[in-house]
Write an enzyme that holds these catalytic residues in place. Structure first.
Site, PDB file in Angstrom:
ATOM      1  N   GLY A 170      18.781  11.514  96.573  1.00  0.00           N
ATOM      2  CA  GLY A 170      19.823  10.769  95.872  1.00  0.00           C
ATOM      3  C   GLY A 170      20.467  11.483  94.702  1.00  0.00           C
ATOM      4  O   GLY A 170      21.639  11.286  94.419  1.00  0.00           O
ATOM      5  N   GLU A 198      17.219  11.768  88.058  1.00  0.00           N
ATOM      6  CA  GLU A 198      17.131  10.703  89.068  1.00  0.00           C
ATOM      7  C   GLU A 198      18.520  10.140  89.334  1.00  0.00           C
ATOM      8  O   GLU A 198      19.347  10.083  88.423  1.00  0.00           O
ATOM      9  CB  GLU A 198      16.265   9.555  88.528  1.00  0.00           C
ATOM     10  CG  GLU A 198      14.809   9.632  88.911  1.00  0.00           C
ATOM     11  CD  GLU A 198      14.520   8.912  90.234  1.00  0.00           C
ATOM     12  OE1 GLU A 198      15.387   8.901  91.128  1.00  0.00           O
ATOM     13  OE2 GLU A 198      13.419   8.365  90.352  1.00  0.00           O
ATOM     14  N   LYS A 215      19.020   0.132  86.379  1.00  0.00           N
ATOM     15  CA  LYS A 215      19.083  -1.314  86.647  1.00  0.00           C
ATOM     16  C   LYS A 215      17.941  -1.970  85.877  1.00  0.00           C
ATOM     17  O   LYS A 215      16.902  -2.298  86.458  1.00  0.00           O
ATOM     18  CB  LYS A 215      18.893  -1.579  88.150  1.00  0.00           C
ATOM     19  CG  LYS A 215      20.097  -1.280  89.015  1.00  0.00           C
ATOM     20  CD  LYS A 215      19.982  -1.932  90.395  1.00  0.00           C
ATOM     21  CE  LYS A 215      19.409  -1.017  91.414  1.00  0.00           C
ATOM     22  NZ  LYS A 215      19.512  -1.507  92.815  1.00  0.00           N
ATOM     23  N   PHE A 268      22.864  -3.535  94.880  1.00  0.00           N
ATOM     24  CA  PHE A 268      22.472  -2.343  95.628  1.00  0.00           C
ATOM     25  C   PHE A 268      23.733  -1.497  95.763  1.00  0.00           C
ATOM     26  O   PHE A 268      24.750  -1.946  96.294  1.00  0.00           O
ATOM     27  CB  PHE A 268      21.896  -2.683  97.008  1.00  0.00           C
ATOM     28  CG  PHE A 268      21.190  -1.489  97.588  1.00  0.00           C
ATOM     29  CD1 PHE A 268      19.867  -1.235  97.266  1.00  0.00           C
ATOM     30  CD2 PHE A 268      21.870  -0.599  98.409  1.00  0.00           C
ATOM     31  CE1 PHE A 268      19.214  -0.104  97.762  1.00  0.00           C
ATOM     32  CE2 PHE A 268      21.227   0.526  98.901  1.00  0.00           C
ATOM     33  CZ  PHE A 268      19.897   0.779  98.580  1.00  0.00           C
ATOM     34  N   VAL A 269      23.681  -0.282  95.244  1.00  0.00           N
ATOM     35  CA  VAL A 269      24.886   0.552  95.167  1.00  0.00           C
ATOM     36  C   VAL A 269      24.736   1.812  96.020  1.00  0.00           C
ATOM     37  O   VAL A 269      23.628   2.282  96.273  1.00  0.00           O
ATOM     38  CB  VAL A 269      25.204   0.939  93.706  1.00  0.00           C
ATOM     39  CG1 VAL A 269      25.669  -0.258  92.913  1.00  0.00           C
ATOM     40  CG2 VAL A 269      24.010   1.597  93.030  1.00  0.00           C
ATOM     41  N   ASP A 298      22.391   6.319  98.842  1.00  0.00           N
ATOM     42  CA  ASP A 298      22.592   5.930 100.241  1.00  0.00           C
ATOM     43  C   ASP A 298      22.098   4.526 100.530  1.00  0.00           C
ATOM     44  O   ASP A 298      21.347   3.931  99.757  1.00  0.00           O
ATOM     45  CB  ASP A 298      21.839   6.893 101.159  1.00  0.00           C
ATOM     46  CG  ASP A 298      20.339   6.609 101.159  1.00  0.00           C
ATOM     47  OD1 ASP A 298      19.749   6.546 100.066  1.00  0.00           O
ATOM     48  OD2 ASP A 298      19.770   6.431 102.243  1.00  0.00           O
ATOM     49  N   ARG A 325      26.336   8.534 101.103  1.00  0.00           N
ATOM     50  CA  ARG A 325      26.084   9.451  99.983  1.00  0.00           C
ATOM     51  C   ARG A 325      27.341  10.223  99.594  1.00  0.00           C
ATOM     52  O   ARG A 325      27.483  10.666  98.464  1.00  0.00           O
ATOM     53  CB  ARG A 325      25.017  10.496 100.371  1.00  0.00           C
ATOM     54  CG  ARG A 325      23.633   9.935 100.569  1.00  0.00           C
ATOM     55  CD  ARG A 325      22.647  11.095 100.707  1.00  0.00           C
ATOM     56  NE  ARG A 325      21.410  10.696 101.327  1.00  0.00           N
ATOM     57  CZ  ARG A 325      20.382  10.124 100.688  1.00  0.00           C
ATOM     58  NH1 ARG A 325      20.460   9.890  99.398  1.00  0.00           N
ATOM     59  NH2 ARG A 325      19.286   9.795 101.334  1.00  0.00           N
TER      60      ARG A 325
HETATM   61  P1  IMP Z   1      12.442   2.604  91.991  1.00  0.00           P
HETATM   62  O1  IMP Z   1      11.184   3.343  92.293  1.00  0.00           O
HETATM   63  O2  IMP Z   1      12.377   1.178  92.444  1.00  0.00           O
HETATM   64  O3  IMP Z   1      12.901   2.731  90.567  1.00  0.00           O
HETATM   65  O4  IMP Z   1      13.564   3.187  92.914  1.00  0.00           O
HETATM   66  C1  IMP Z   1      14.035   4.444  92.770  1.00  0.00           C
HETATM   67  C2  IMP Z   1      14.684   4.939  94.038  1.00  0.00           C
HETATM   68  O5  IMP Z   1      15.073   3.878  94.939  1.00  0.00           O
HETATM   69  C3  IMP Z   1      15.935   5.647  93.653  1.00  0.00           C
HETATM   70  O6  IMP Z   1      15.695   6.990  93.353  1.00  0.00           O
HETATM   71  C4  IMP Z   1      16.793   5.453  94.886  1.00  0.00           C
HETATM   72  O7  IMP Z   1      16.532   6.456  95.817  1.00  0.00           O
HETATM   73  C5  IMP Z   1      16.358   4.109  95.450  1.00  0.00           C
HETATM   74  N1  IMP Z   1      17.263   3.035  94.999  1.00  0.00           N
HETATM   75  C6  IMP Z   1      17.020   2.069  94.095  1.00  0.00           C
HETATM   76  N2  IMP Z   1      18.083   1.278  93.929  1.00  0.00           N
HETATM   77  C7  IMP Z   1      19.039   1.769  94.737  1.00  0.00           C
HETATM   78  C8  IMP Z   1      20.400   1.388  94.997  1.00  0.00           C
HETATM   79  O8  IMP Z   1      20.968   0.438  94.419  1.00  0.00           O
HETATM   80  N3  IMP Z   1      21.055   2.167  95.883  1.00  0.00           N
HETATM   81  C9  IMP Z   1      20.511   3.227  96.524  1.00  0.00           C
HETATM   82  N4  IMP Z   1      19.253   3.613  96.300  1.00  0.00           N
HETATM   83  C10 IMP Z   1      18.525   2.891  95.412  1.00  0.00           C
END
Ligand code: IMP
Length: 172
Positions: free
Chosen positions: A42, A96, A128, A149-150, A156, A162
């Site tokens: 990402g 990130e 977020k 969700f973006v 992606d 992407r």
């Molecule tokens: P976390 O571990 O829940 O903080 O999620 C981190 C990872 O989830 C990010 O590096 C993204 O790859 C994916 N992710 C979280 N939210 C989104 C979103 O809104 N769109 C796309 N990928 C997301």
């Protein structure tokens, strides 16, 4: 689900913010030759622009972390390549795409901390905060967003979108 027609954050706004982050980080890391450690896949587009917005000597490497299937967090984080990284004594900046629950960033920071870097910081294009499960505070944030969700600019949904130059919301 489909991609919103209008972007949440335009390509021009992303570009301006990445330039500003580059200026701020360049001031903080001048002479320190930081290691930008981007989280695949990402953050790949973000780090490509961020690195070029940093007019200082730096190194660039990548690590892979997986936590999502579709638009749902799976709750567990798998990291690859952590043992190959040479971070001991280095000024490491984890890059990130987005911090959502915080699980990925927390797992990564904990693993890297154990490798004794000189300093460790987190830079996230998007944050977020309302979704946080694990406490994580990025040192550098591009944009704080609501619980959407973006996709786009590297982010992606099941491998797609992407390549969109702006950030869009996935709509029902
Ligand atoms: P976390 O571990 O829940 O903080 O999620 C981190 C990872 O989830 C990010 O590096 C993204 O790859 C994916 N992710 C979280 N939210 C989104 C979103 O809104 N769109 C796309 N990928 C997301």
């Amino acid at each position: 689900m489909r991609v919103s027609e209008r972007p949440l954050i335009s390509a021009a706004a992303v570009a301006a913010r990445v330039e500003a982050l580059g200026c701020e980080m360049a001031g903080d890391y001048a002479g320190k030759r930081p290691l930008l450690l981007a989280v695949l896949r990402g953050a790949s587009l973000f780090v490509a622009d961020l690195a070029r917005a940093l007019p200082i000597e730096l190194e660039l490497d990548f690590i892979q972390a997986r936590s999502y299937a579709g638009t749902r967090s799976t709750g567990s984080v798998a990291l690859s390549r952590a043992e190959d990284l040479e971070v001991t004594g280095r000024h490491v900046i984890v890059v990130e795409d987005i911090v959502d629950t915080g699980r990925t960033a927390a797992a990564l920071l904990e693993r890297l901390h154990g490798l004794s870097p000189a300093s460790l910081a987190l830079c996230a294009l998007l944050d977020k905060p309302s979704r946080r499960v694990v406490e994580v505070h990025p040192n550098y944030t591009g944009f704080s967003i609501d619980d959407h969700f973006v996709v786009g600019y590297g982010l992606d949904c099941d491998g797609l979108h992407r390549n969109l130059p702006a950030i869009h919301v996935m709509e029902a």
